[in-house]
Scaffold this motif. Sequence first.
Motif, mmCIF file in Angstrom:
data_model
loop_
_atom_site.group_PDB
_atom_site.id
_atom_site.type_symbol
_atom_site.label_atom_id
_atom_site.label_comp_id
_atom_site.label_asym_id
_atom_site.label_seq_id
_atom_site.Cartn_x
_atom_site.Cartn_y
_atom_site.Cartn_z
ATOM 1 N N ASP A 197 47.593 77.699 30.902
ATOM 2 C CA ASP A 197 47.436 79.158 30.917
ATOM 3 C C ASP A 197 48.401 79.773 31.924
ATOM 4 N N HIS A 198 48.469 79.173 33.102
ATOM 5 C CA HIS A 198 49.355 79.679 34.156
ATOM 6 C C HIS A 198 50.818 79.571 33.720
ATOM 7 N N LEU A 199 51.185 78.456 33.109
ATOM 8 C CA LEU A 199 52.562 78.286 32.628
ATOM 9 C C LEU A 199 52.903 79.319 31.557
ATOM 10 N N TYR A 200 51.951 79.620 30.694
ATOM 11 C CA TYR A 200 52.187 80.647 29.686
ATOM 12 C C TYR A 200 52.454 81.994 30.350
ATOM 13 N N SER A 201 51.664 82.335 31.379
ATOM 14 C CA SER A 201 51.891 83.611 32.069
ATOM 15 C C SER A 201 53.245 83.612 32.779
ATOM 16 N N LEU A 202 53.656 82.483 33.333
ATOM 17 C CA LEU A 202 54.982 82.396 33.965
ATOM 18 C C LEU A 202 56.090 82.577 32.930
ATOM 19 N N SER A 203 55.907 82.005 31.751
ATOM 20 C CA SER A 203 56.922 82.156 30.696
ATOM 21 C C SER A 203 57.068 83.610 30.286
ATOM 22 N N ARG A 204 55.977 84.353 30.338
ATOM 23 C CA ARG A 204 56.034 85.775 30.002
ATOM 24 C C ARG A 204 56.801 86.558 31.069
ATOM 25 N N VAL A 205 56.642 86.184 32.332
ATOM 26 C CA VAL A 205 57.391 86.850 33.403
ATOM 27 C C VAL A 205 58.890 86.575 33.239
ATOM 28 N N VAL A 206 59.245 85.340 32.920
ATOM 29 C CA VAL A 206 60.650 84.988 32.700
ATOM 30 C C VAL A 206 61.205 85.779 31.520
ATOM 31 N N TYR A 207 60.463 85.803 30.433
ATOM 32 C CA TYR A 207 60.906 86.539 29.239
ATOM 33 C C TYR A 207 61.017 88.036 29.523
ATOM 34 N N ASN A 208 60.026 88.607 30.193
ATOM 35 C CA ASN A 208 60.058 90.046 30.478
ATOM 36 C C ASN A 208 61.251 90.422 31.334
ATOM 37 N N SER A 209 61.644 89.563 32.255
ATOM 38 C CA SER A 209 62.843 89.828 33.048
ATOM 39 C C SER A 209 64.082 89.834 32.154
ATOM 40 N N ALA A 210 64.121 88.915 31.195
ATOM 41 C CA ALA A 210 65.266 88.847 30.278
ATOM 42 C C ALA A 210 65.401 90.130 29.459
ATOM 43 N N VAL A 211 64.258 90.656 28.982
ATOM 44 C CA VAL A 211 64.297 91.857 28.127
ATOM 45 C C VAL A 211 64.087 93.151 28.914
ATOM 46 N N LYS A 212 64.045 93.022 30.254
ATOM 47 C CA LYS A 212 63.915 94.168 31.156
ATOM 48 C C LYS A 212 62.613 94.943 30.932
ATOM 49 N N GLU A 213 61.532 94.208 30.788
ATOM 50 C CA GLU A 213 60.208 94.793 30.610
ATOM 51 C C GLU A 213 59.372 94.597 31.872
ATOM 52 N N ILE A 214 58.391 95.462 32.039
ATOM 53 C CA ILE A 214 57.472 95.386 33.181
ATOM 54 C C ILE A 214 56.346 94.401 32.875
ATOM 55 N N ASN A 215 55.953 93.642 33.871
ATOM 56 C CA ASN A 215 54.769 92.792 33.774
ATOM 57 C C ASN A 215 53.577 93.653 34.180
ATOM 58 N N ASP A 216 52.900 94.181 33.175
ATOM 59 C CA ASP A 216 51.849 95.170 33.410
ATOM 60 C C ASP A 216 50.499 94.484 33.587
ATOM 61 N N ARG A 217 50.053 94.416 34.813
ATOM 62 C CA ARG A 217 48.789 93.745 35.115
ATOM 63 C C ARG A 217 47.600 94.709 35.074
ATOM 64 N N THR A 218 47.846 95.943 34.617
ATOM 65 C CA THR A 218 46.746 96.886 34.455
ATOM 66 C C THR A 218 46.121 96.756 33.065
ATOM 67 N N GLN A 219 46.796 96.031 32.176
ATOM 68 C CA GLN A 219 46.309 95.854 30.807
ATOM 69 C C GLN A 219 45.290 94.716 30.746
ATOM 70 N N PRO A 220 44.345 94.796 29.790
ATOM 71 C CA PRO A 220 43.367 93.705 29.657
ATOM 72 C C PRO A 220 44.077 92.390 29.332
ATOM 73 N N ARG A 221 43.468 91.298 29.776
ATOM 74 C CA ARG A 221 44.038 89.978 29.494
ATOM 75 C C ARG A 221 43.998 89.695 28.001
ATOM 76 N N GLU A 222 44.956 88.873 27.574
ATOM 77 C CA GLU A 222 45.003 88.435 26.183
ATOM 78 C C GLU A 222 43.787 87.584 25.856
ATOM 79 N N GLU A 223 43.419 87.549 24.594
ATOM 80 C CA GLU A 223 42.356 86.635 24.160
ATOM 81 C C GLU A 223 42.790 85.209 24.436
ATOM 82 N N ALA A 224 41.812 84.331 24.628
ATOM 83 C CA ALA A 224 42.120 82.916 24.841
ATOM 84 C C ALA A 224 42.852 82.371 23.618
#
Length: 198
Positions: free
Chosen positions: A83-110
Amino acid sequence: MKLKNTLMALFFITVMNAQEKYPQDLPYYQIPDYPDSYTAGTVVARMIDGLGFRYYWATEGLRPEDLAYKPSESNRTIDETLDHLYSLSRVVYNSAVKEINDRTQPREEALSFQEKRKRTLLNFKKASEIFITVKDLNEHLVIFKSKSGTFENPFWNQINGPIEDAIWHSGQIVALRRASGNPIDPKVNVFRGNRRSE
């Protein structure tokens, strides 16, 4: 003629078994060819490719008992580490596409293990494909939004943060799966970025 048909049948069975064991729809069964030149972007892309390759093989063939394994009560299970690795991959990807890591949004479903693994690998692959063309990493900030505000971090933090952290945790999975009785495929060669065929 009979021998030829038998050999052809054996060939197709072997190919089908190999495809079932190592899904070709997932990236990083082997590391891609390296770029022709060294730039900031190609070096970062190669770091991500190395991470993707390690993650692929660290997670290949994990069993339910491996996913539930943890060495002590105070540790994460392998599945929680994924789960943690998946969240890290999203941070890496978001940096590539210049997107914000929005932690105010509800967590994804399992997610199921297979879906989590696929999305993590695809995030690494898509990020690598973007970074390989980048000349100036200053534009690829790591931005986090939380209830207390939005925080911008330079790309340097991407390297020593999410990318290196994901490598660290991929190594943890290798160690944990060995402890749970399911070691990584011994034919995997991280130096060459492939799996030996013999």
